[in-house]
Write a protein that holds these residues in place. Structure first.
Motif, PDB file in Angstrom:
ATOM      1  N   CYS A   1      45.909  37.938  47.854  1.00 18.11           N
ATOM      2  CA  CYS A   1      46.999  38.084  48.829  1.00 18.11           C
ATOM      3  C   CYS A   1      47.867  36.841  48.954  1.00 18.11           C
ATOM      4  N   ARG A   2      47.514  35.771  48.267  1.00 21.80           N
ATOM      5  CA  ARG A   2      48.314  34.541  48.310  1.00 21.80           C
ATOM      6  C   ARG A   2      49.050  34.303  47.000  1.00 21.80           C
ATOM      7  N   GLN A   3      48.983  35.259  46.084  1.00 19.17           N
ATOM      8  CA  GLN A   3      49.671  35.098  44.800  1.00 19.17           C
ATOM      9  C   GLN A   3      50.834  36.075  44.714  1.00 19.17           C
ATOM     10  N   ASP A   4      52.020  35.544  44.534  1.00 20.53           N
ATOM     11  CA  ASP A   4      53.217  36.386  44.451  1.00 20.53           C
ATOM     12  C   ASP A   4      53.159  37.357  43.276  1.00 20.53           C
ATOM     13  N   SER A   5      52.468  36.970  42.224  1.00 20.74           N
ATOM     14  CA  SER A   5      52.404  37.838  41.046  1.00 20.74           C
ATOM     15  C   SER A   5      51.598  39.107  41.306  1.00 20.74           C
ATOM     16  N   PHE A   6      50.816  39.094  42.392  1.00 18.99           N
ATOM     17  CA  PHE A   6      49.995  40.253  42.746  1.00 18.99           C
ATOM     18  C   PHE A   6      50.527  40.980  43.982  1.00 18.99           C
ATOM     19  N   ARG A   7      51.801  40.828  44.306  1.00 22.56           N
ATOM     20  CA  ARG A   7      52.345  41.417  45.539  1.00 22.56           C
ATOM     21  C   ARG A   7      52.132  42.931  45.622  1.00 22.56           C
ATOM     22  N   CYS A   8      52.208  43.598  44.500  1.00 23.09           N
ATOM     23  CA  CYS A   8      52.020  45.054  44.519  1.00 23.09           C
ATOM     24  C   CYS A   8      50.569  45.445  44.809  1.00 23.09           C
TER      25      CYS A   8
END
Length: 579
Positions: A289-296
Motif C-alpha cells: 500500500c506504500r508503493q505507487d506501482s501497486f496502486r491498482c
C-alpha cells in the motif's frame, strides 16, 4: 466484515473422462455412419483419445486392432477404464465405511476429489476441515456409547490423517524434523485410537467399558492436540512462503495472486488471521500500500488487512508499522479511486470497533483522527453506492465510540446534515444495516447540547420517528437483529434529545408517543426485544415529563408512573390478542 473453492475435479478426471468420451463417440460413429464425413469425425475422435503413459491410438500401427477396440462390449470397456480412474483415497474411505441402517449413516464424510496438484494450502484446509469434523463427531458418538460408530469413524479418521500426511509431504517445499515428529505422533495416536475402540467392541462388562471410555477420551484429546499442532505448523510454513513472496516480488501479477491467497486464508477464521499477523502479513501488505506501482492492488490489500485486524495481533502489527498514518494518507488523497478509499474506511472501521477491547489502546489513531473523520464525511457525501456509504458510515460510527472528541468534530463538519440528507437517497441508504450506522452516530452525538438545534433544523425528529418503525424485508436473522438495533438506538436518541423542550414538543406533534406506546405494548412490533422495550420506556418517560397531556391515564399508570423495572416486567409478560 464481509469464504474459496479449491477442488481439483477437472485435474483428477481429465484423461479418464476424455478417453471414455472418445471411445463412446467412436462406437457411435461406427454404428451409424458410412459416409466420408462420419469417417473424418471418427478419425478425429480416435486421434484425441489419450492412453495412460501419454500414447495415442493413432500411434498403434495395425488398423485391425483399432477396429477390434471399437467392437468390444461397452460394459467391458467401461470396466477396464474404471481401473484407470479409481482413486486410492476413495477406496480407503469406502473400505472404512460400514454398511449401516443407522439414521446418521448417510452423513458420513467422504472427500469428493482432492485439491489441485501443487496446492498445499487448499489441501491443508480441506483435509483439516474433514479431520476436525470427524474428531468432533467421534466425541459425540463416544458420549452416546455408540461403540460401533466410534470404531468405524476412528478407522476413517486414520485414513484421512494418513492421506493428509502423505499428500502434503508430496507437495510441500521442504520437510523439517519438527514436522516429521508431529506426523509420527499423529499416526501413532490414530492407530492407538483404532485399536482401543476395536477392543471396546468385544467388551460387554459395563464397568470395564466405563474405564476404557476414559482411555478413549484421553487418546482422542491427545490426537486432537497433535493434529492441531501439525496443522498449525504446516499452515505457518505456507503463510511464511506467501509473505516472503509478497516482500520479494516487484511483479504486479505475482503480488496480486499472492495477496488473493492471503485474503482467502483470512476467511477461514481468527486462528489463521493470527498466524498471518505473526508471520509478517500486515507488514507485507502495508508495504504494497506504500508503493505507487501497486496502486491498482490497494483495494485487495486493504480488504485483506481489514480481515486480519479482527484479531489483536493484527491491530498491534498495524500500529507498529504506522498503519493508521498510511490509511489517513489514502483517505485524504482524492487521486485514489473511491473503491480504494472505501476499503481504507473498512480498515478504519475494523480497528476502531467497540466490540474489540484491544482497539481502545490504539494511541496513534488520535494523531490522525481529525483528518480521517473529515475524509470519511466527504466519502459519505460523495458515495456512489450503498456499499461505499456503509463502510464510511460504519467507520464514523465506531470512531464516535472510540473518542468523545469525534462527536464535536462531526458537529463542526455538519455531519448531521450530511447523514440526514443521505437518508432520503435510496442509492446510498437502502438497508437497515446502513440506517443502523446513521442512528448510532446520531445517538452518540445527541449527548452534545448543540446537537438538538441541528436535528430540529434538518427535520431529524421525523427521520428518527421513521426509524422507530424499521421492519425487516427478508426476515433473515441478521436483518431482524439490525432492525432491532435501529429501533433501540432511535429510542435512545429520542430520549437524549428530548432534554430540549423544543425537540420533545416536535416529537409529540409527530405522534412519537403513540408509536413508543405501541412498541412497549406489542411484542411483535419490537420482535420481542427487551433492549427495544427498555429504550422505548425511557424515551416515553422523558417525553411524558415534558408533555404529560399526550398520554391516556392507563398508559401513564402502567408505563410511566411505576418504577422502570415494574413497567418492563408488565410489558415483557404481555400476550398479544388475536381476537
Amino acid at each position: 466484515m464481509r469464504r474459496p473453492p479449491g477442488n481439483g475435479e477437472a485435474a483428477s478426471e481429465g484423461r479418464g473422462s476424455w478417453g471414455l468420451w472418445g471411445r463412446q463417440e467412436a462406437r457411435r460413429l461406427d454404428c451409424t455412419g458410412h459416409d466420408r464425413c462420419s469417417q473424418a469425425l471418427l478419425q478425429i475422435g480416435i486421434n484425441m483419445m489419450a492412453l495412460p503413459g501419454g500414447r495415442h491410438l493413432d500411434s498403434i500401427p495395425l488398423p485391425g486392432q483399432r477396429l477390434h477396440l471399437m467392437q468390444v462390449d461397452s460394459v467391458q470397456r467401461w470396466m477396464e477404464d474404471l481401473k484407470l480412474m479409481t482413486e486410492c483415497e476413495c477406496m480407503c474411505v469406502l473400505q472404512a465405511k460400514p454398511i449401516s441402517l443407522e439414521e446418521d449413516a448417510q452423513s458420513d464424510l467422504i472427500l469428493a476429489g482432492g485439491p489441485g496438484p501443487g496446492d498445499p494450502l487448499q489441501l491443508l484446509l480441506k483435509r483439516g476441515w474433514v479431520i476436525s469434523t470427524e474428531l468432533r463427531r467421534i466425541g459425540q458418538k463416544l458420549a452416546q456409547d455408540r461403540w460401533a460408530r466410534v470404531h468405524s469413524m476412528s478407522v476413517r479418521l486414520t485414513c484421512h490423517a494418513r492421506s493428509m500426511v502423505s499428500e502434503y509431504s508430496a507437495v510441500s517445499r521442504s520437510s523439517s524434523q519438527e514436522m516429521g515428529q508431529l506426523e509420527k505422533l499423529l499416526m501413532e495416536k490414530c492407530s492407538e485410537l483404532s485399536a482401543v475402540t476395536e477392543r471396546c467392541l468385544q467388551v460387554e462388562n459395563e464397568h470395564v467399558l466405563k474405564s476404557m471410555k476414559a482411555c478413549v477420551s484421553e487418546t482422542l484429546s491427545t490426537l486432537g492436540r497433535h493434529f492441531g499442532q501439525l496443522l498449525e505448523l504446516a499452515l505457518t510454513r505456507e503463510v511464511q512462503a506467501l509473505v516472503r513472496k509478497i516482500n520479494a516480488s516487484d511483479n504486479i501479477y505475482t503480488t496480486e495472486s499472492t495477496t488473493g491467497n492471503l485474503f482467502s486464508l483470512t476467511q477461514e477464521g481468527a486462528p489463521l488471521c493470527r498466524i498471518i499477523a505473526k508471520e509478517g502479513g500486515v507488514v507485507a501488505l502495508f508495504k504494497v500500500c506504500r508503493q505507487d506501482s501497486f496502486r491498482c492492488l490497494y483495494p485487495q490489500a486493504l480488504r485483506t488487512l481489514a480481515s486480519i485486524c479482527c484479531v489483536e495481533e493484527g491491530v498491534h502489527q498495524l500500529e507498529k508499522v504506522d498503519g493508521v498514518l498510511c490509511l489517513a494518507d489514502i483517505l485524504t488523497d482524492d487521486s485514489h479511486p473511491e473503491a480504494t478509499r472505501a476499503e481504507a474506511a473498512a480498515v478504519v472501521a475494523q480497528v476502531t470497533s467497540p466490540h474489540l477491547p484491544f482497539t481502545q489502546h490504539l494511541g496513534s489513531f488520535l494523531e490522525s483522527m481529525e483528518e480521517i473523520v473529515t475524509a470519511l464525511i466527504k466519502l459519505c457525501q460523495e458515495a456512489s453506492s450503498g456499499e461505499v456509504f456503509l463502510l464510511a458510515s460504519a467507520a464514523l460510527a465506531n470512531i464516535t465510540f472510540f473518542d468523545t472528541m469525534a462527536c464535536e468534530m462531526l458537529l463542526q463538519l455538519n455531519a448531521i446534515r450530511v447523514l440526514l440528507e443521505a437518508c432520503s437517497d435510496k442509492q446510498r441508504v437502502d438497508t437497515p444495516y446502513t440506517r443502523d450506522q446513521i442512528v448510532t452516530i446520531l445517538a452518540n452525538m445527541s449527548v452534545l447540547e448543540q446537537c438538538a438545534s441541528d436535528i430540529i433544523q434538518e427535520n431529524g425528529v421525523q427521520l428518527i420517528m421513521g426509524m422507530l418503525s424499521e421492519k425487516p424485508r427478508s426476515g433473515t436473522p441478521a436483518e431482524v437483529a439490525a432492525c432491532e438495533r435501529v429501533q433501540q438506538k432511535a429510542a435512545v436518541t429520542l430520549a437524549r434529545l428530548s432534554r430540549d423542550p423544543e425537540v420533545a414538543r416536535e416529537a409529540v406533534r409527530l405522534s412519537c408517543m403513540s408509536r413508543l406506546i405501541e412498541l412497549c405494548r406489542s411484542p411483535s412490533e419490537r420482535n420481542s426485544s427487551d433492549a427495544v422495550l427498555v429504550a422505548c420506556l425511557a424515551a416515553l418517560r422523558r417525553l411524558a415529563g415534558v408533555c404529560p397531556e399526550g398520554l391516556q391515564d392507563s398508559d401513564f399508570q402502567q408505563l410511566v408512573q411505576p418504577r422502570l423495572v415494574d413497567s418492563f416486567l408488565l410489558c415483557s409478560n404481555m400476550e398479544e390478542s388475536f381476537v
